[in-house]
Scaffold this motif. Structure first.
Motif, PDB file in Angstrom:
ATOM      1  N   CYS A  20       0.882  -1.165   0.000  1.00 54.40           N
ATOM      2  CA  CYS A  20       0.000   0.000   0.000  1.00 54.40           C
ATOM      3  C   CYS A  20       0.921   1.216   0.000  1.00 54.40           C
ATOM      4  O   CYS A  20       1.824   1.319   0.830  1.00 54.40           O
ATOM      5  CB  CYS A  20      -0.894   0.010   1.237  1.00 54.40           C
ATOM      6  N   LEU A  21       0.691   2.110  -0.936  1.00 53.47           N
ATOM      7  CA  LEU A  21       1.592   3.226  -1.163  1.00 53.47           C
ATOM      8  C   LEU A  21       0.843   4.553  -1.111  1.00 53.47           C
ATOM      9  O   LEU A  21      -0.240   4.681  -1.693  1.00 53.47           O
ATOM     10  CB  LEU A  21       2.216   3.053  -2.555  1.00 53.47           C
ATOM     11  N   LYS A  22       1.418   5.542  -0.413  1.00 55.09           N
ATOM     12  CA  LYS A  22       0.941   6.918  -0.533  1.00 55.09           C
ATOM     13  C   LYS A  22       1.743   7.512  -1.677  1.00 55.09           C
ATOM     14  O   LYS A  22       2.961   7.687  -1.584  1.00 55.09           O
ATOM     15  CB  LYS A  22       1.178   7.723   0.742  1.00 55.09           C
ATOM     16  N   VAL A  23       1.085   7.761  -2.785  1.00 52.68           N
ATOM     17  CA  VAL A  23       1.753   8.205  -4.005  1.00 52.68           C
ATOM     18  C   VAL A  23       2.235   9.642  -3.855  1.00 52.68           C
ATOM     19  O   VAL A  23       1.475  10.531  -3.455  1.00 52.68           O
ATOM     20  CB  VAL A  23       0.805   8.074  -5.221  1.00 52.68           C
ATOM     21  N   THR A  24       3.510   9.858  -4.199  1.00 53.89           N
ATOM     22  CA  THR A  24       4.083  11.205  -4.140  1.00 53.89           C
ATOM     23  C   THR A  24       4.526  11.690  -5.516  1.00 53.89           C
ATOM     24  O   THR A  24       4.821  12.868  -5.681  1.00 53.89           O
ATOM     25  CB  THR A  24       5.290  11.254  -3.183  1.00 53.89           C
ATOM     26  N   ILE A  38       3.029   2.537   3.038  1.00 50.41           N
ATOM     27  CA  ILE A  38       2.169   2.568   4.218  1.00 50.41           C
ATOM     28  C   ILE A  38       2.164   1.198   4.884  1.00 50.41           C
ATOM     29  O   ILE A  38       2.196   1.073   6.099  1.00 50.41           O
ATOM     30  CB  ILE A  38       0.723   2.970   3.830  1.00 50.41           C
ATOM     31  N   ALA A  39       2.119   0.139   4.053  1.00 53.23           N
ATOM     32  CA  ALA A  39       2.110  -1.234   4.567  1.00 53.23           C
ATOM     33  C   ALA A  39       2.618  -2.169   3.484  1.00 53.23           C
ATOM     34  O   ALA A  39       2.488  -1.880   2.292  1.00 53.23           O
ATOM     35  CB  ALA A  39       0.713  -1.643   4.994  1.00 53.23           C
ATOM     36  N   HIS A  40       3.185  -3.294   3.910  1.00 51.38           N
ATOM     37  CA  HIS A  40       3.603  -4.343   2.979  1.00 51.38           C
ATOM     38  C   HIS A  40       3.502  -5.681   3.698  1.00 51.38           C
ATOM     39  O   HIS A  40       3.755  -5.781   4.897  1.00 51.38           O
ATOM     40  CB  HIS A  40       5.027  -4.104   2.458  1.00 51.38           C
ATOM     41  N   HIS A  41       3.075  -6.697   2.960  1.00 48.96           N
ATOM     42  CA  HIS A  41       2.914  -8.027   3.551  1.00 48.96           C
ATOM     43  C   HIS A  41       2.636  -9.020   2.430  1.00 48.96           C
ATOM     44  O   HIS A  41       2.120  -8.651   1.388  1.00 48.96           O
ATOM     45  CB  HIS A  41       1.740  -8.018   4.534  1.00 48.96           C
ATOM     46  N   ARG A  42       2.940 -10.282   2.662  1.00 47.39           N
ATOM     47  CA  ARG A  42       2.615 -11.324   1.675  1.00 47.39           C
ATOM     48  C   ARG A  42       1.112 -11.594   1.611  1.00 47.39           C
ATOM     49  O   ARG A  42       0.602 -12.003   0.589  1.00 47.39           O
ATOM     50  CB  ARG A  42       3.357 -12.610   1.999  1.00 47.39           C
ATOM     51  N   ASP A  43       0.415 -11.305   2.712  1.00 48.08           N
ATOM     52  CA  ASP A  43      -1.022 -11.518   2.786  1.00 48.08           C
ATOM     53  C   ASP A  43      -1.753 -10.234   2.370  1.00 48.08           C
ATOM     54  O   ASP A  43      -1.659  -9.210   3.043  1.00 48.08           O
ATOM     55  CB  ASP A  43      -1.412 -11.913   4.216  1.00 48.08           C
ATOM     56  N   LYS A  44      -2.469 -10.307   1.264  1.00 48.57           N
ATOM     57  CA  LYS A  44      -3.180  -9.131   0.740  1.00 48.57           C
ATOM     58  C   LYS A  44      -4.163  -8.572   1.762  1.00 48.57           C
ATOM     59  O   LYS A  44      -4.326  -7.356   1.876  1.00 48.57           O
ATOM     60  CB  LYS A  44      -3.904  -9.497  -0.554  1.00 48.57           C
ATOM     61  N   ALA A  45      -4.820  -9.438   2.531  1.00 53.35           N
ATOM     62  CA  ALA A  45      -5.808  -8.990   3.516  1.00 53.35           C
ATOM     63  C   ALA A  45      -5.182  -8.060   4.554  1.00 53.35           C
ATOM     64  O   ALA A  45      -5.811  -7.087   4.986  1.00 53.35           O
ATOM     65  CB  ALA A  45      -6.468 -10.187   4.194  1.00 53.35           C
ATOM     66  N   GLU A  46      -3.954  -8.353   4.961  1.00 52.72           N
ATOM     67  CA  GLU A  46      -3.261  -7.503   5.938  1.00 52.72           C
ATOM     68  C   GLU A  46      -3.014  -6.111   5.371  1.00 52.72           C
ATOM     69  O   GLU A  46      -3.192  -5.104   6.061  1.00 52.72           O
ATOM     70  CB  GLU A  46      -1.930  -8.141   6.357  1.00 52.72           C
ATOM     71  N   VAL A  47      -2.614  -6.059   4.123  1.00 54.18           N
ATOM     72  CA  VAL A  47      -2.342  -4.771   3.492  1.00 54.18           C
ATOM     73  C   VAL A  47      -3.647  -4.015   3.248  1.00 54.18           C
ATOM     74  O   VAL A  47      -3.701  -2.786   3.391  1.00 54.18           O
ATOM     75  CB  VAL A  47      -1.541  -4.966   2.179  1.00 54.18           C
ATOM     76  N   MET A  48      -4.705  -4.728   2.915  1.00 56.37           N
ATOM     77  CA  MET A  48      -6.006  -4.093   2.717  1.00 56.37           C
ATOM     78  C   MET A  48      -6.494  -3.424   4.001  1.00 56.37           C
ATOM     79  O   MET A  48      -7.056  -2.326   3.961  1.00 56.37           O
ATOM     80  CB  MET A  48      -7.042  -5.110   2.227  1.00 56.37           C
ATOM     81  N   LYS A  49      -6.280  -4.070   5.153  1.00 54.81           N
ATOM     82  CA  LYS A  49      -6.655  -3.456   6.443  1.00 54.81           C
ATOM     83  C   LYS A  49      -5.938  -2.131   6.637  1.00 54.81           C
ATOM     84  O   LYS A  49      -6.539  -1.128   7.015  1.00 54.81           O
ATOM     85  CB  LYS A  49      -6.300  -4.392   7.604  1.00 54.81           C
ATOM     86  N   ALA A  50      -4.639  -2.141   6.375  1.00 52.13           N
ATOM     87  CA  ALA A  50      -3.842  -0.922   6.524  1.00 52.13           C
ATOM     88  C   ALA A  50      -4.277   0.135   5.515  1.00 52.13           C
ATOM     89  O   ALA A  50      -4.324   1.330   5.839  1.00 52.13           O
ATOM     90  CB  ALA A  50      -2.358  -1.241   6.356  1.00 52.13           C
ATOM     91  N   ALA A  51      -4.613  -0.286   4.300  1.00 51.73           N
ATOM     92  CA  ALA A  51      -5.053   0.652   3.263  1.00 51.73           C
ATOM     93  C   ALA A  51      -6.375   1.320   3.659  1.00 51.73           C
ATOM     94  O   ALA A  51      -6.540   2.534   3.477  1.00 51.73           O
ATOM     95  CB  ALA A  51      -5.194  -0.070   1.930  1.00 51.73           C
ATOM     96  N   ARG A  52      -7.298   0.534   4.193  1.00 48.52           N
ATOM     97  CA  ARG A  52      -8.577   1.105   4.634  1.00 48.52           C
ATOM     98  C   ARG A  52      -8.370   2.103   5.777  1.00 48.52           C
ATOM     99  O   ARG A  52      -8.993   3.171   5.806  1.00 48.52           O
ATOM    100  CB  ARG A  52      -9.539   0.003   5.042  1.00 48.52           C
ATOM    101  N   HIS A  62      -3.544  10.431  -2.432  1.00 49.58           N
ATOM    102  CA  HIS A  62      -3.504   9.555  -3.610  1.00 49.58           C
ATOM    103  C   HIS A  62      -2.779   8.275  -3.199  1.00 49.58           C
ATOM    104  O   HIS A  62      -1.607   8.312  -2.846  1.00 49.58           O
ATOM    105  CB  HIS A  62      -2.771  10.258  -4.746  1.00 49.58           C
ATOM    106  N   GLY A  63      -3.486   7.170  -3.222  1.00 53.65           N
ATOM    107  CA  GLY A  63      -2.902   5.903  -2.804  1.00 53.65           C
ATOM    108  C   GLY A  63      -2.879   4.882  -3.932  1.00 53.65           C
ATOM    109  O   GLY A  63      -3.533   5.056  -4.963  1.00 53.65           O
ATOM    110  N   ALA A  64      -2.109   3.829  -3.732  1.00 48.61           N
ATOM    111  CA  ALA A  64      -2.041   2.731  -4.692  1.00 48.61           C
ATOM    112  C   ALA A  64      -1.831   1.436  -3.924  1.00 48.61           C
ATOM    113  O   ALA A  64      -1.207   1.419  -2.861  1.00 48.61           O
ATOM    114  CB  ALA A  64      -0.898   2.947  -5.672  1.00 48.61           C
ATOM    115  N   LEU A  65      -2.354   0.354  -4.478  1.00 50.30           N
ATOM    116  CA  LEU A  65      -2.199  -0.977  -3.897  1.00 50.30           C
ATOM    117  C   LEU A  65      -1.751  -1.893  -5.027  1.00 50.30           C
ATOM    118  O   LEU A  65      -2.399  -1.937  -6.072  1.00 50.30           O
ATOM    119  CB  LEU A  65      -3.529  -1.454  -3.312  1.00 50.30           C
ATOM    120  N   PHE A  66      -0.637  -2.590  -4.840  1.00 52.04           N
ATOM    121  CA  PHE A  66      -0.122  -3.442  -5.906  1.00 52.04           C
ATOM    122  C   PHE A  66       0.723  -4.581  -5.353  1.00 52.04           C
ATOM    123  O   PHE A  66       1.159  -4.547  -4.206  1.00 52.04           O
ATOM    124  CB  PHE A  66       0.687  -2.623  -6.923  1.00 52.04           C
ATOM    125  N   PHE A  67       0.943  -5.590  -6.199  1.00 54.31           N
ATOM    126  CA  PHE A  67       1.770  -6.752  -5.867  1.00 54.31           C
ATOM    127  C   PHE A  67       3.104  -6.596  -6.577  1.00 54.31           C
ATOM    128  O   PHE A  67       3.146  -6.261  -7.767  1.00 54.31           O
ATOM    129  CB  PHE A  67       1.066  -8.036  -6.319  1.00 54.31           C
TER     130      PHE A  67
END
Length: 84
Positions: A20-24, A38-52, A62-67
């Motif tokens: 999960c990235l705060k885009v600059t 903002i967050a990084h993890h092998r489990d997408k659900a963990e990163v989604m929690k942090a993104a929310r 401006h955020g982004a979520l990617f693998f």
């Protein structure tokens, strides 16, 4: 303050993880080029929690979520077709 990294640096630092990235910084096409992790993890659900949580605290950011790894495993063939 978090470190600003390019996407290449993020992929190298966090291989095969969801990020999960705060885009600059964005390119001419609008795609992210750099940001603060903002967050990084092998489990997408963990990163989604942090993104929310980040989105609720910073709704205008401006955020982004990617693998960072391969989305399609080597040796696998994907066929896309349009059906009428």
């Amino acid at each position: 303050m978090r470190e600003i990294l390019t996407l290449a640096e993020i992929k190298q630092r966090y291989p095969n993880e969801w990020v999960c990235l705060k885009v600059t910084g964005v390119g001419r096409n609008g795609y992210p080029l750099a940001g603060m992790v903002i967050a990084h993890h092998r489990d997408k659900a963990e990163v989604m929690k942090a993104a929310r949580a980040f989105r609720s605290q910073h709704p205008r950011a401006h955020g982004a979520l990617f693998f960072t790894g391969e989305l399609i495993p080597q040796g696998l063939v994907v066929v896309l077709a349009a059906m009428e």
